[in-house]
Every structure is written in C-alpha cells, then in structure tokens.
Motif scaffolding. Sequence first.
Motif, PDB file in Angstrom:
ATOM      1  N   GLY A 160       0.824  -1.204   0.000  1.00  0.00           N
ATOM      2  CA  GLY A 160       0.000   0.000   0.000  1.00  0.00           C
ATOM      3  C   GLY A 160       0.860   1.256   0.000  1.00  0.00           C
ATOM      4  N   ALA A 161       1.909   1.255   0.825  1.00  0.00           N
ATOM      5  CA  ALA A 161       2.829   2.398   0.857  1.00  0.00           C
ATOM      6  C   ALA A 161       3.522   2.576  -0.487  1.00  0.00           C
ATOM      7  CB  ALA A 161       3.862   2.194   1.965  1.00  0.00           C
ATOM      8  N   LYS A 162       3.904   1.467  -1.102  1.00  0.00           N
ATOM      9  CA  LYS A 162       4.600   1.539  -2.393  1.00  0.00           C
ATOM     10  C   LYS A 162       3.684   2.083  -3.484  1.00  0.00           C
ATOM     11  CE  LYS A 162       7.716  -1.143  -5.312  1.00  0.00           C
ATOM     12  NZ  LYS A 162       8.842  -0.211  -5.078  1.00  0.00           N
ATOM     13  N   LEU A 183       9.648   8.797   0.997  1.00  0.00           N
ATOM     14  CA  LEU A 183      10.068   7.486   1.491  1.00  0.00           C
ATOM     15  C   LEU A 183      11.436   7.515   2.157  1.00  0.00           C
ATOM     16  CD1 LEU A 183       8.946   5.201  -1.485  1.00  0.00           C
ATOM     17  CD2 LEU A 183       7.849   5.433   0.739  1.00  0.00           C
ATOM     18  N   GLY A 184      12.217   8.544   1.879  1.00  0.00           N
ATOM     19  CA  GLY A 184      13.585   8.559   2.389  1.00  0.00           C
ATOM     20  C   GLY A 184      14.481   7.599   1.640  1.00  0.00           C
ATOM     21  N   LEU A 193       9.282   4.084   7.470  1.00  0.00           N
ATOM     22  CA  LEU A 193       8.592   3.714   8.696  1.00  0.00           C
ATOM     23  C   LEU A 193       8.758   4.777   9.776  1.00  0.00           C
ATOM     24  CD1 LEU A 193       8.965  -0.121   9.366  1.00  0.00           C
ATOM     25  CD2 LEU A 193       6.874   1.215   9.262  1.00  0.00           C
ATOM     26  N   ASN A 194       9.983   5.284   9.947  1.00  0.00           N
ATOM     27  CA  ASN A 194      10.226   6.305  10.960  1.00  0.00           C
ATOM     28  C   ASN A 194       9.465   7.583  10.658  1.00  0.00           C
ATOM     29  OD1 ASN A 194      12.418   5.783  13.189  1.00  0.00           O
ATOM     30  ND2 ASN A 194      13.062   4.616  11.398  1.00  0.00           N
ATOM     31  N   ARG A 195       9.467   7.978   9.396  1.00  0.00           N
ATOM     32  CA  ARG A 195       8.748   9.203   9.019  1.00  0.00           C
ATOM     33  C   ARG A 195       7.242   9.036   9.207  1.00  0.00           C
ATOM     34  NH1 ARG A 195      12.044  11.692   3.871  1.00  0.00           N
ATOM     35  NH2 ARG A 195      14.115  11.336   4.727  1.00  0.00           N
ATOM     36  N   PHE A 196       6.716   7.929   8.749  1.00  0.00           N
ATOM     37  CA  PHE A 196       5.276   7.709   8.862  1.00  0.00           C
ATOM     38  C   PHE A 196       4.857   7.583  10.325  1.00  0.00           C
ATOM     39  CE2 PHE A 196       4.546   5.790   4.363  1.00  0.00           C
ATOM     40  CZ  PHE A 196       4.947   7.003   3.825  1.00  0.00           C
TER      41      PHE A 196
END
Length: 434
Positions: A160-162, A183-184, A193-196
Amino acid sequence: MSFPWAEHYTPKMPLMRWLDERLPLPRLVYNAVGAGYPVPRNLNYFWNFGVLAGFALMLQIVTGIILAMHYAPAGAIAFQSVEHIMRDVNQGWLLRYAHANGASFFFIVVYIHIFRGLFYGSYKAPREMVWLLGLVIFLLMMATAFMGYVLPWGQMSFWGAKVITGLFGAIPLVGEPIQQWLLGGFAPDNAALNRFFSLHYLLPFVIAGVIILHIWALHIPGSSNPTGVDVKAPQDTVPFHPYYTAKDGFGLGIFLIAYSLVLFFAPNYLGHADNYIPANPLSTPAHIVPEWYFWPFYAILRAFTVDFILPAKLWGVLAMFSAILLLFFLPWLDKSPVRSGNYRPLFKKFFFFGLIPCVLILGYCGGAPAEEPYVMISQIASAYYFAHFLIILPLISKFERTLQLPNSISESVLHGEKQEAAPYGVDSTKPVTA
C-alpha cells in the motif's frame, strides 16, 4: 481581552468564581457546551455525529499513545513488535483492535457527518468557514490513516505504501524526487517507517487543533438546523445542556454498542487478511487494496486506463485529489437560497438516487479487482460524481422550484399549533447564574 458574556455568567462555587476571575475557563465551557449556548430546538439525531467524531478522535489518541510505547518503527522488527503487543503486552490485543477499529468507526461517523452537511446545506452562508475547516480535518484524517496503515508492516502495509507513494511519481519532472523524499529512499524501508510513525503520532494533535477552530467557527453563526431557517426568537432555541448533552449521550451509547460488537466479536472484519503476513518486497499480493474508507477514491484513481495527452496514471491521480478538492468549492457551486434538502424536491431526488448510490458503487468497485466490469462501472460512476457537483447541482439551484419554508423554527416544530415562549428558551440579554 474582554469577553462579551462576562456579565451574563457567574459561577456559584467560590473556587470556580475565583478561577473564573483569573482564567475565564468556566465561562468558556458554559458558553461553548453548556446552558449558555443556545441551539436550534429542532435538531435531529444526524447532529449527533459531530460529537461522535470528537469522541472517536479522543479514543484514537489515547489508544495510539499507549501503543506507541510498545511499537518499534524499524523494518526488521516492526511486524514482530505488533505481534508482541498482541501477545505479550497486558490487554495489548484490546488496545490494538480498539485502535484499528476505532479508525474505521471514526471514518463512518465523519462520512455520515459530511453527507448530513451536504443534504442540509451546512456549507452555505454564513457557515462556509465551518465547512472548509471540516474538509481540512477530513484531509488530515486521510493522511493520518494512510500512515497508520503502513505501520504494522504486513504485506498490505508495504505494498500500500509503495502504490500510494508511487502516485506522486506520476507528476512530471518533480514526481520522482517527491516520492524519494517521502520514502527517504527508493522503496519503503526503515526511513519511511520512521517518518510515517512520527507523522502518524503528530497529526492527531493537529486534527484536534483544527477541530477547535472548527467549533469556534461554528459558534459565530450558530448551528444549522433541518429546516435551514435562521434563529429569529429565543423560543427557537434551547440550551445545549441538558437537552443536547442528553441526546448526544444517547447517540454515544448506540455508537459504543456497535463499536463493542465489532471490537469483541469481529475485530478483523474491516481489515485485510494479508496484513498478517510479514512484508515481503519480493512477493506482490494478488490484489492490492487500501482500507475500505479509501475505496471510493481508489476507484476514481483506477477509472483512468487510457493515455490522452497526459498519462492515464496522472489523470487518475488528478481526478482522485480533485474529488476531494471539489468539495471546497461547493458553497459557491450551489447557489440556491434554500439550505435544507427537505424543501428542495429536485435536489433531494438527485441526492438520494444519484449521489449516494454513486459513492456506494465507487466504494464497492474500489475494493474489487481491477478488471471488468468493475473498471467500466468505476468510469461511469466517476463521471457522474463530477457531473453531479459541476453540472447538475448548479443547474438545479438555478431552475428548481423549492417548497415554502416555515416562518420560524418554532413553527416547523409546532406544526401550526399555538406558539408560546418556551420556559427553557435562552435569552442572552439576561444575566445567568449557575
């Protein structure tokens, strides 16, 4: 700063009176959600959903804060940390399911709240700012929900993120740099993951701040009502407390019963089974879908399959975002002087037999595979969705013959019976002691 209601309310308790003189919080509460706030006397249960949305947000914040204490936003252990919450943390399964299903119920009450505003003309003057701030809240909710869906780091989370971040790649020239910035990197991983996780934790507090502005903007013109007629006399209103606090309390009870039934008996019904499989970049799921509350917009995104001047993917992205941005212009697209759909017979027909079925069909097609006949149905429904707001609604407001409005809110309630000043009507010109 002076407060216009300062001379109208004096707390009875000495401690509250002392506090009120130094920090007028008791007055603020009294005039915002207490007996000092006059509300139209004819509000129905559709006006409960604003309070229910506020409760759902508080539920999400509380459960989210506790879950954040046990979650690890790292690609190697994110999935295992969620399993740790479910299996090892005391009542962790309850917190996780409460948070996941709370998001679905949050969107349910917000969607009903939006459609109530659409039918009763809550976007019309003088409440345009209330409507615009509500849409900002909706956009922030969607961003928060998407980032939260990525955090369990299951198959559907990863892909889903992709897919969703890949939509930005369709923007010419700047699309790919924006996607990599989000996405970094070149694919969802630790940086994403850290950003989200960081933004998912922060945005609910931003939503709470915008809700305060939303309520503030509402208190300036006052609440709308099912007739769309302005308040003309004290007998048209009743105090918010106890009349509507009791009504909201009943609605909250119904909400909690439905929420508890799903939470304890079908906690995974609104989710996707593939999200219980750890994320695997080398294994693409057969059918990638977002959460159900994104399905109507996902169907609009997939409705474009042919390149025409611009790539089909870019057309889909533009249409998906336009489907929401279009609502920001609704106060100026609908020029009918009558607010309530109850007095607009042609508008009512297109609303119940056009717009609502259209959105439901889009929702169904958004959750279905990207194949025929669902793609064709999505194209037809998407075309009608935009035509409804850009063509049909302006034409209806221009040519529709509306019904006769009641002379006052009291008249609509009493149905022609003898009108007398209600003993509980709020007269803001008299001092109030409580």
